[in-house]
Structure formats: C-alpha cells, structure tokens
Design an enzyme around this catalytic site. Structure first.
Site, PDB file in Angstrom:
ATOM      1  N   GLU A   1      -5.729  -7.964   6.443  1.00  0.00           N
ATOM      2  CA  GLU A   1      -5.501  -6.527   6.337  1.00  0.00           C
ATOM      3  C   GLU A   1      -5.186  -5.883   7.684  1.00  0.00           C
ATOM      4  OE1 GLU A   1      -9.062  -5.728   3.009  1.00  0.00           O
ATOM      5  OE2 GLU A   1      -8.950  -4.564   4.845  1.00  0.00           O
ATOM      6  N   SER A   2      -4.160  -5.067   7.712  1.00  0.00           N
ATOM      7  CA  SER A   2      -3.819  -4.164   8.821  1.00  0.00           C
ATOM      8  C   SER A   2      -3.011  -4.831   9.936  1.00  0.00           C
ATOM      9  CB  SER A   2      -5.051  -3.517   9.455  1.00  0.00           C
ATOM     10  OG  SER A   2      -5.771  -2.780   8.519  1.00  0.00           O
TER      11      SER A   2
ATOM     12  N   GLU B   1       0.800  -1.233   0.000  1.00  0.00           N
ATOM     13  CA  GLU B   1       0.000   0.000   0.000  1.00  0.00           C
ATOM     14  C   GLU B   1       0.832   1.282   0.000  1.00  0.00           C
ATOM     15  OE1 GLU B   1      -3.980   0.046   1.623  1.00  0.00           O
ATOM     16  OE2 GLU B   1      -3.141   1.162   3.312  1.00  0.00           O
TER      17      GLU B   1
ATOM     18  N   LYS C   1      -8.145   2.351  -2.935  1.00  0.00           N
ATOM     19  CA  LYS C   1      -8.473   2.188  -1.519  1.00  0.00           C
ATOM     20  C   LYS C   1      -9.119   3.474  -1.058  1.00  0.00           C
ATOM     21  CE  LYS C   1      -7.190  -0.565   1.952  1.00  0.00           C
ATOM     22  NZ  LYS C   1      -6.435   0.185   2.872  1.00  0.00           N
TER      23      LYS C   1
ATOM     24  N   ASN D   1     -10.336  -6.976   7.894  1.00  0.00           N
ATOM     25  CA  ASN D   1      -9.564  -5.881   8.466  1.00  0.00           C
ATOM     26  C   ASN D   1      -9.428  -6.108   9.971  1.00  0.00           C
ATOM     27  OD1 ASN D   1      -8.198  -3.538   8.944  1.00  0.00           O
ATOM     28  ND2 ASN D   1      -9.744  -2.164   8.078  1.00  0.00           N
TER      29      ASN D   1
ATOM     30  N   GLU E   1     -14.427  -5.748   2.202  1.00  0.00           N
ATOM     31  CA  GLU E   1     -13.790  -5.727   3.525  1.00  0.00           C
ATOM     32  C   GLU E   1     -14.777  -5.962   4.652  1.00  0.00           C
ATOM     33  OE1 GLU E   1     -10.660  -2.780   4.402  1.00  0.00           O
ATOM     34  OE2 GLU E   1     -11.944  -2.168   6.056  1.00  0.00           O
TER      35      GLU E   1
ATOM     36  N   LYS F   1       0.638   4.733   1.310  1.00  0.00           N
ATOM     37  CA  LYS F   1      -0.126   5.305   2.430  1.00  0.00           C
ATOM     38  C   LYS F   1       0.692   6.397   3.104  1.00  0.00           C
ATOM     39  CE  LYS F   1      -2.658   3.384   6.412  1.00  0.00           C
ATOM     40  NZ  LYS F   1      -2.778   2.191   7.286  1.00  0.00           N
TER      41      LYS F   1
END
Ligand SMILES: O=P(O)(O)OC[C@@H](O)[C@@H](O)c1c[nH]c2ccccc12
Length: 260
Positions: A216-217, A54, A116, A186, A165, A56
């Site tokens: 994710e994350s 990503e 995103k 997530n 998601e 970001k």
C-alpha cells in the site's frame, strides 16, 4: 498528537452526528437488504499481482489530487482495466470522500469494493455493509488489541473481508494474532505521513505463509508493481498514480501486465 490521532478526532465527530441521525437498529435493517458481499480473495490470491484501485480525491499529505465528479465512472474505468477490487475513501474532512461515493461505485462495478476509512467502532462496519461494501480497512495503529479483535470479528460476522493494515513488525504480530487473512503493509507512516517505499519489502517476509499481502502507498507505475511482485506482494493498492493520470483503465492494465 500524531496526524493519525487528529484525523480520528474528526472522524469521531462526524460519526457521532451520523449516529444521532441514523440509529444502529435502522442500519441493521439496511444491512439485511444490502446486496450479498463479494469475496475478493479468489482474485487476490490468483497468480500475478492484483490491482486494488482507489477512488481518492485528496489526502492530508498531498492536498487536492483530483476532482472526481463521478466516482462511479472512474471505478468503471478501473474495472475495465482489470482492477480486482475498488477502494473508496469515505473519510470526509481530509480525503473529501463519502459513503455516497461508495454506494455509487458499488452499483457501477462487479468487483468487490473496500470501505477505506478510519474505522474505530462497530457502527462504521455496519454502515459499510449497509452501503454495500465488501471489504473494510482496519488500521492496527489506530486500535488497541481489544478493539482490533472485536472489530475484526464483527467485520467477519457481517460478511466483510477485513484488510488489516500494518506499518511495522509489532503490528504484523497483532494482525496475525486476530486471524487476519489479508494484511496490507502501508509504506506511509500515518503518524507522520512520511513514505518509505522499502517498508513493504522489509515486512512482507514476516507475514505468515497463506496470508495475502497487499503493498500500500507510493506505487507510481508498472516498475513499482514488478518490484512489489519480487518482494512478495499479491495485491497493490494504488491511489494517487491512478487518479492523477489521464487514462485510468490503461494505467491499471499496465500495472497488471507488469505484475505477471
Ligand atoms: O495514493 P497512494 O500513494 O497510491 O496510496 C493509496 C493508499 O495506499 C493510501 O490511500 C492509504 C493507505 N492506507 C491508508 C489509510 C488511510 C487513508 C489512506 C490510506
């Protein structure tokens, strides 16, 4: 209001401005001239864990993460390290992203690119495809059932691969009900911003066989990728750990090696 609600208020304000500036009909013309969509699924379903890397700059939970003056150069480093696809945060107010970032990233890499953002209308999907996006994020917690169904269908019609998601059991059911082929769990609750890294391992077994699973994350390095693999991940979505490190290509490569 939850954090997610607050973010979406801002997203809708920015969206209204763009809709005034560029009518949907003009965007549709741009879609016709956009490069053909790239399919992420062959790489995502290949053996091992794929890295969705990503771009970001900032986040509501962490504030500023990295300047990223040249998102295309960063994405090219991700691709050089073996990233299967690139995620570009395009939300402006909290994440300091833009669709221009996505356009330049798409031109710099040969892998698929994810928009995103907090997508709540068809217009944003058309915009995504017009900018060259290959995938679009749909956050179940931000949408009611009708919105989720309609946006999922529109994304597929446009040739976008929806990344749907979820954050809890009920959201998995809602994602599956609209026919999601690619589901992201997530670990961060977008209503509170709290991260619970155990979320993916808890929910992954509830995602039906044949549906691709994204963790994710909160993935900090190779050990987390190895754990993701053991928990059933096909893909990991990684932002902070890559934008704050000093060698993004090597960091992606090390994660891929750990997921083999
Ligand atoms: O920076 P991290 O912890 O590696 O997380 C990346 C990604 O999962 C995160 O940016 C994200 C996941 N879902 C989102 C929805 C909106 C905004 C951001 C996100």
């Amino acid at each position: 209001m939850t954090v997610l609600d607050e973010i979406i208020v801002g997203v809708r304000e920015d969206l209204a401005e763009r809709e005034r500036a560029v009518p949907a009909a003009r965007l549709a013309e741009q879609v016709a001239g956009a490069p053909a969509p790239r399919d992420p699924m062959p790489a995502f379903t290949a053996p091992g864990v794929s890295v969705l890397a990503e771009v970001k700059r900032a986040s509501p939970s962490r504030g500023d993460l990295a300047q990223i003056a040249d998102p295309a150069a960063l994405a090219a480093r991700y691709a050089a390290g073996g990233a299967a696809a690139i995620s570009v945060l395009t939300e402006r107010r909290r994440f300091r992203g833009s669709l221009d970032d996505l356009v330049s990233v798409r031109a710099a890499v040969e892998v698929p690119v994810l928009r995103k953002d907090f997508i709540v209308t068809d217009y944003q999907l058309i915009e995504a495809r017009a900018a060259g996006a290959d995938l679009a994020l749909l956050i179940v917690a931000a949408l009611d059932d009708a919105q989720l169904r309609d946006l999922h269908a529109t994304a597929v019609e446009l040739g976008l691969t929806p990344l749907v998601e979820v954050h809890d059991e009920a959201e998995i059911e809602r994602a599956v009900a609209v026919g999601a082929r690619l589901v992201g769990v997530n670990n961060r609750n977008l209503k509170t911003l709290a991260v619970d890294p155990a979320t993916f391992a808890r929910l992954a077994p509830l995602v039906p066989e044949g549906v691709c699973r994204v963790n994710e994350s909160g993935i900090t390095g190779p050990a987390d990728v190895a754990a993701s693999r053991a928990a059933g991940a096909d893909v990991v979505l990684v932002g902070e750990a890559l934008v704050t490190g000093d060698d993004p290509a090597a960091a992606v490569q090390a994660m891929i090696d750990a997921g083999r």
